[in-house]
Scaffold this motif. Structure first.
Motif, PDB file in Angstrom:
ATOM      1  N   LYS A   8       0.838  -1.189   0.000  1.00  0.00           N
ATOM      2  CA  LYS A   8       0.000   0.000   0.000  1.00  0.00           C
ATOM      3  C   LYS A   8       0.882   1.252   0.000  1.00  0.00           C
ATOM      4  O   LYS A   8       2.025   1.229   0.441  1.00  0.00           O
ATOM      5  N   HIS A   9       0.310   2.332  -0.472  1.00  0.00           N
ATOM      6  CA  HIS A   9       1.038   3.608  -0.516  1.00  0.00           C
ATOM      7  C   HIS A   9       1.223   4.157   0.909  1.00  0.00           C
ATOM      8  O   HIS A   9       0.274   4.224   1.685  1.00  0.00           O
ATOM      9  N   ARG A  10       2.456   4.503   1.252  1.00  0.00           N
ATOM     10  CA  ARG A  10       2.729   5.087   2.571  1.00  0.00           C
ATOM     11  C   ARG A  10       2.681   6.603   2.464  1.00  0.00           C
ATOM     12  O   ARG A  10       3.280   7.174   1.553  1.00  0.00           O
ATOM     13  N   LYS A  11       2.013   7.212   3.408  1.00  0.00           N
ATOM     14  CA  LYS A  11       1.964   8.670   3.414  1.00  0.00           C
ATOM     15  C   LYS A  11       3.305   9.210   3.858  1.00  0.00           C
ATOM     16  O   LYS A  11       4.012   8.580   4.654  1.00  0.00           O
ATOM     17  N   ALA A  18       4.415  16.903   4.608  1.00  0.00           N
ATOM     18  CA  ALA A  18       3.940  16.174   5.783  1.00  0.00           C
ATOM     19  C   ALA A  18       3.618  17.139   6.924  1.00  0.00           C
ATOM     20  O   ALA A  18       2.628  16.962   7.637  1.00  0.00           O
ATOM     21  N   GLU A  19       4.445  18.165   7.079  1.00  0.00           N
ATOM     22  CA  GLU A  19       4.188  19.180   8.110  1.00  0.00           C
ATOM     23  C   GLU A  19       2.869  19.897   7.841  1.00  0.00           C
ATOM     24  O   GLU A  19       2.076  20.156   8.739  1.00  0.00           O
ATOM     25  N   LYS A  20       2.640  20.194   6.548  1.00  0.00           N
ATOM     26  CA  LYS A  20       1.421  20.882   6.148  1.00  0.00           C
ATOM     27  C   LYS A  20       0.193  20.016   6.452  1.00  0.00           C
ATOM     28  O   LYS A  20      -0.816  20.486   6.998  1.00  0.00           O
ATOM     29  N   ASN A  21       0.289  18.732   6.128  1.00  0.00           N
ATOM     30  CA  ASN A  21      -0.818  17.808   6.397  1.00  0.00           C
ATOM     31  C   ASN A  21      -1.057  17.648   7.893  1.00  0.00           C
ATOM     32  O   ASN A  21      -2.193  17.552   8.350  1.00  0.00           O
ATOM     33  N   ARG A  22       0.032  17.600   8.671  1.00  0.00           N
ATOM     34  CA  ARG A  22      -0.087  17.444  10.118  1.00  0.00           C
ATOM     35  C   ARG A  22      -0.798  18.662  10.730  1.00  0.00           C
ATOM     36  O   ARG A  22      -1.669  18.525  11.583  1.00  0.00           O
ATOM     37  N   LYS A  23      -0.412  19.850  10.277  1.00  0.00           N
ATOM     38  CA  LYS A  23      -1.062  21.066  10.782  1.00  0.00           C
ATOM     39  C   LYS A  23      -2.547  21.095  10.418  1.00  0.00           C
ATOM     40  O   LYS A  23      -3.395  21.475  11.227  1.00  0.00           O
ATOM     41  N   ARG A  24      -2.864  20.654   9.187  1.00  0.00           N
ATOM     42  CA  ARG A  24      -4.265  20.635   8.760  1.00  0.00           C
ATOM     43  C   ARG A  24      -5.066  19.646   9.616  1.00  0.00           C
ATOM     44  O   ARG A  24      -6.188  19.915  10.024  1.00  0.00           O
ATOM     45  N   HIS A  25      -4.422  18.503   9.920  1.00  0.00           N
ATOM     46  CA  HIS A  25      -5.087  17.494  10.755  1.00  0.00           C
ATOM     47  C   HIS A  25      -5.338  18.035  12.164  1.00  0.00           C
ATOM     48  O   HIS A  25      -6.410  17.812  12.742  1.00  0.00           O
ATOM     49  N   LEU A  26      -4.336  18.765  12.722  1.00  0.00           N
ATOM     50  CA  LEU A  26      -4.518  19.342  14.057  1.00  0.00           C
ATOM     51  C   LEU A  26      -5.591  20.417  14.070  1.00  0.00           C
ATOM     52  O   LEU A  26      -6.311  20.579  15.048  1.00  0.00           O
TER      53      LEU A  26
END
Length: 187
Positions: A8-11, A18-26
């Motif tokens: 499977k594709h790993r994020k 990844a930092e941008k996605n983490r901030k969006r998730h938070l």
């Protein structure tokens, strides 16, 4: 023919995306980076009870040892320093001045005798050389400086006297400069 299952594709877990996605998730969770303790409270709890007990014991022992101190040896002189100050018109022998609780200064006047100069050059820690500004350096001054160089050279401080005899400020400055430079070259 068998088909193999593909991985499977790993994020991405590092880097700017990844930092941008983490901030969006938070932001979706409505938690900031500073609230890490609120997200996972067990991560910031005590990990080991044994370790906690040791650190508490160490801390209490440190507080107890701070209370103890090494006894200080009393270094005050046996006889108390003199309290009475007297103005002397003629100096005969050494004069002791109390400059603090544990420090006394002995001032000894040196004459033009070579033997006295040698003795004082050996014993002195600090020399106050009084120089007559209206006359300049005398031969005995240079002799005494040479004797001091031979016997360990204590700290020397030159003091100019009779500066009030100069009437013009320009002449005073020139004389000071000349005497300073000649004193520095000798010392």
């Amino acid at each position: 023919m068998e088909t193999k299952d593909q991985k499977k594709h790993r994020k991405k877990s590092s880097g700017p995306k990844a930092e941008k996605n983490r901030k969006r998730h938070l932001q979706d969770l409505q938690l900031g980076d500073k609230d890490a303790g609120k997200r996972n409270c067990k991560a910031f709890a005590v990990q080991s009870a044994v370790w906690m007990a040791r650190s508490c014991h160490r801390y209490s022992q440190d507080l107890k040892t701070k209370k103890y101190h090494i006894p200080v040896v009393d270094q005050t002189p046996l006889e108390p320093p003199p309290i009475v100050a007297v103005k002397l018109t003629e100096i005969r022998g050494p004069v002791t001045i109390v400059s603090g609780k544990k420090r006394r200064l002995a001032i000894i006047e040196c004459g033009c005798d070579i033997n006295m100069m040698v003795d004082l050059a050996k014993a002195a820690d600090l020399l106050l050389m009084l120089i007559d500004a209206s006359f300049g350096f005398e031969m005995e001054t240079f002799e005494f400086l040479n004797i001091c160089q031979v016997h360990g050279f204590p700290k020397i401080m030159g003091v100019l006297t009779y500066l009030n005899s100069f009437k013009h400020n320009k002449q005073l400055k020139k004389t000071k400069k000349r005497l300073k430079h000649s004193f520095w070259t000798e010392v």
